[in-house]
Design a protein around this motif. Structure first.
Motif, PDB file in Angstrom:
ATOM      1  N   GLU A  30       0.811  -1.210   0.000  1.00  0.00           N
ATOM      2  CA  GLU A  30       0.000   0.000   0.000  1.00  0.00           C
ATOM      3  C   GLU A  30       0.851   1.269   0.000  1.00  0.00           C
ATOM      4  O   GLU A  30       0.329   2.380   0.164  1.00  0.00           O
ATOM      5  CB  GLU A  30      -0.925   0.004   1.226  1.00  0.00           C
ATOM      6  CG  GLU A  30      -1.929  -1.130   1.243  1.00  0.00           C
ATOM      7  CD  GLU A  30      -3.022  -0.969   0.194  1.00  0.00           C
ATOM      8  OE1 GLU A  30      -3.164   0.149  -0.346  1.00  0.00           O
ATOM      9  OE2 GLU A  30      -3.738  -1.953  -0.072  1.00  0.00           O
ATOM     10  N   ARG A 205      -6.350  -5.631   6.486  1.00  0.00           N
ATOM     11  CA  ARG A 205      -5.726  -4.661   5.576  1.00  0.00           C
ATOM     12  C   ARG A 205      -6.510  -3.347   5.564  1.00  0.00           C
ATOM     13  O   ARG A 205      -5.939  -2.257   5.744  1.00  0.00           O
ATOM     14  CB  ARG A 205      -5.655  -5.239   4.160  1.00  0.00           C
ATOM     15  CG  ARG A 205      -5.036  -4.275   3.139  1.00  0.00           C
ATOM     16  CD  ARG A 205      -5.240  -4.765   1.718  1.00  0.00           C
ATOM     17  NE  ARG A 205      -4.425  -5.922   1.421  1.00  0.00           N
ATOM     18  CZ  ARG A 205      -3.237  -5.882   0.793  1.00  0.00           C
ATOM     19  NH1 ARG A 205      -2.736  -4.716   0.417  1.00  0.00           N
ATOM     20  NH2 ARG A 205      -2.568  -6.987   0.548  1.00  0.00           N
ATOM     21  N   ARG A 206      -7.811  -3.448   5.365  1.00  0.00           N
ATOM     22  CA  ARG A 206      -8.628  -2.238   5.301  1.00  0.00           C
ATOM     23  C   ARG A 206      -8.640  -1.494   6.634  1.00  0.00           C
ATOM     24  O   ARG A 206      -8.635  -0.263   6.687  1.00  0.00           O
ATOM     25  CB  ARG A 206     -10.052  -2.592   4.896  1.00  0.00           C
ATOM     26  CG  ARG A 206     -10.191  -3.060   3.443  1.00  0.00           C
ATOM     27  CD  ARG A 206     -11.630  -3.477   3.198  1.00  0.00           C
ATOM     28  NE  ARG A 206     -11.884  -3.898   1.839  1.00  0.00           N
ATOM     29  CZ  ARG A 206     -13.034  -4.429   1.426  1.00  0.00           C
ATOM     30  NH1 ARG A 206     -14.037  -4.570   2.307  1.00  0.00           N
ATOM     31  NH2 ARG A 206     -13.208  -4.795   0.183  1.00  0.00           N
ATOM     32  N   LEU A 209      -5.453   0.463   7.099  1.00  0.00           N
ATOM     33  CA  LEU A 209      -5.447   1.646   6.230  1.00  0.00           C
ATOM     34  C   LEU A 209      -6.359   2.730   6.802  1.00  0.00           C
ATOM     35  O   LEU A 209      -6.028   3.925   6.727  1.00  0.00           O
ATOM     36  CB  LEU A 209      -5.886   1.266   4.815  1.00  0.00           C
ATOM     37  CG  LEU A 209      -4.916   0.383   4.034  1.00  0.00           C
ATOM     38  CD1 LEU A 209      -5.517  -0.002   2.684  1.00  0.00           C
ATOM     39  CD2 LEU A 209      -3.568   1.058   3.847  1.00  0.00           C
TER      40      LEU A 209
END
Length: 213
Positions: A30, A205-206, A209
């Motif tokens: 990312e 992951r989200r 972030l």
């Protein structure tokens, strides 16, 4: 470039080093610059106030007063905090200020490794977009949880291993604020191989972030 710090260690049964490398790979994909440390001394560095994200993967163990004081201070100031399973919410059991920041603390996993269902409650949240309820095999975490958390997924205990909690609905994934900082947590992820479960990996992951400033 956003910068992230992963601090891993503690009980080896949670495979902290392997998990740290999985998380590092996610964040690097990312566009993050990622630093890995395996000592809680990293939390005392004043420079962590300039980071976008801190990920503790440090089950149980001890944290020094100056370390937890600096860590909580920088999160209150706006640095993101995110993590999973015992690496974040079964860390530093004597540090109540750490638990206050995280929004929960592990207390039991009746039956140890079992099959259970994860129910998505925050379907309108971008972290959960497109994810349906799913079956999971791991430790089903029973936690003491802050009522101010914004809960995104839950699980229901069936009482097979502790009859007095039959029907209890327990948060699995949440997000919250601590001062200006964003805090994300998922109780999934007893061992690193659980990141092979697409739903679990996507949620973490989200969530990280979202937490990162």
């Amino acid at each position: 470039m956003r910068e992230a710090l992963i601090v891993w260690g503690g009980w080896s049964g949670h495979e902290p080093e392997q998990g740290a490398r999985v998380i590092a790979g996610m964040l690097e994909e990312e566009g993050f610059s990622v630093r890995l440390e395996n000592s809680t001394a990293a939390f005392a560095d004043p420079a962590i106030a300039d980071l976008s994200l801190i990920v503790p993967i440090f089950t149980m163990s001890k944290i020094e007063k100056e370390e937890v004081a600096n860590l909580t201070r920088v999160v209150e100031g706006g640095v993101g905090l995110g993590g999973y399973h015992g690496g974040m919410c079964d860390a530093f059991r004597e540090a109540v200020e750490y638990q206050f920041m995280c929004g929960g603390q592990w207390v039991a996993h009746p039956g140890n490794i079992i099959d259970y269902r994860v129910n998505i409650t925050g379907r309108d949240d971008p972290i959960m977009a497109g994810i349906d309820d799913f079956d999971y095999r791991s430790e089903q975490y029973y936690l003491h949880v802050d009522p101010s958390n914004e809960v995104l997924a839950t699980t229901t205990f069936n009482g097979d291993y502790a009859p007095w909690i039959d029907g209890v609905v327990m948060p699995v994934v949440w997000k919250r604020r601590h001062g200006k900082g964003r805090v994300f947590y998922s109780s999934l992820g007893h061992v690193a191989s659980e990141f092979d479960v697409p739903e679990m990996r996507t949620i973490v992951r989200r969530g990280l972030l979202w937490a990162a400033r």
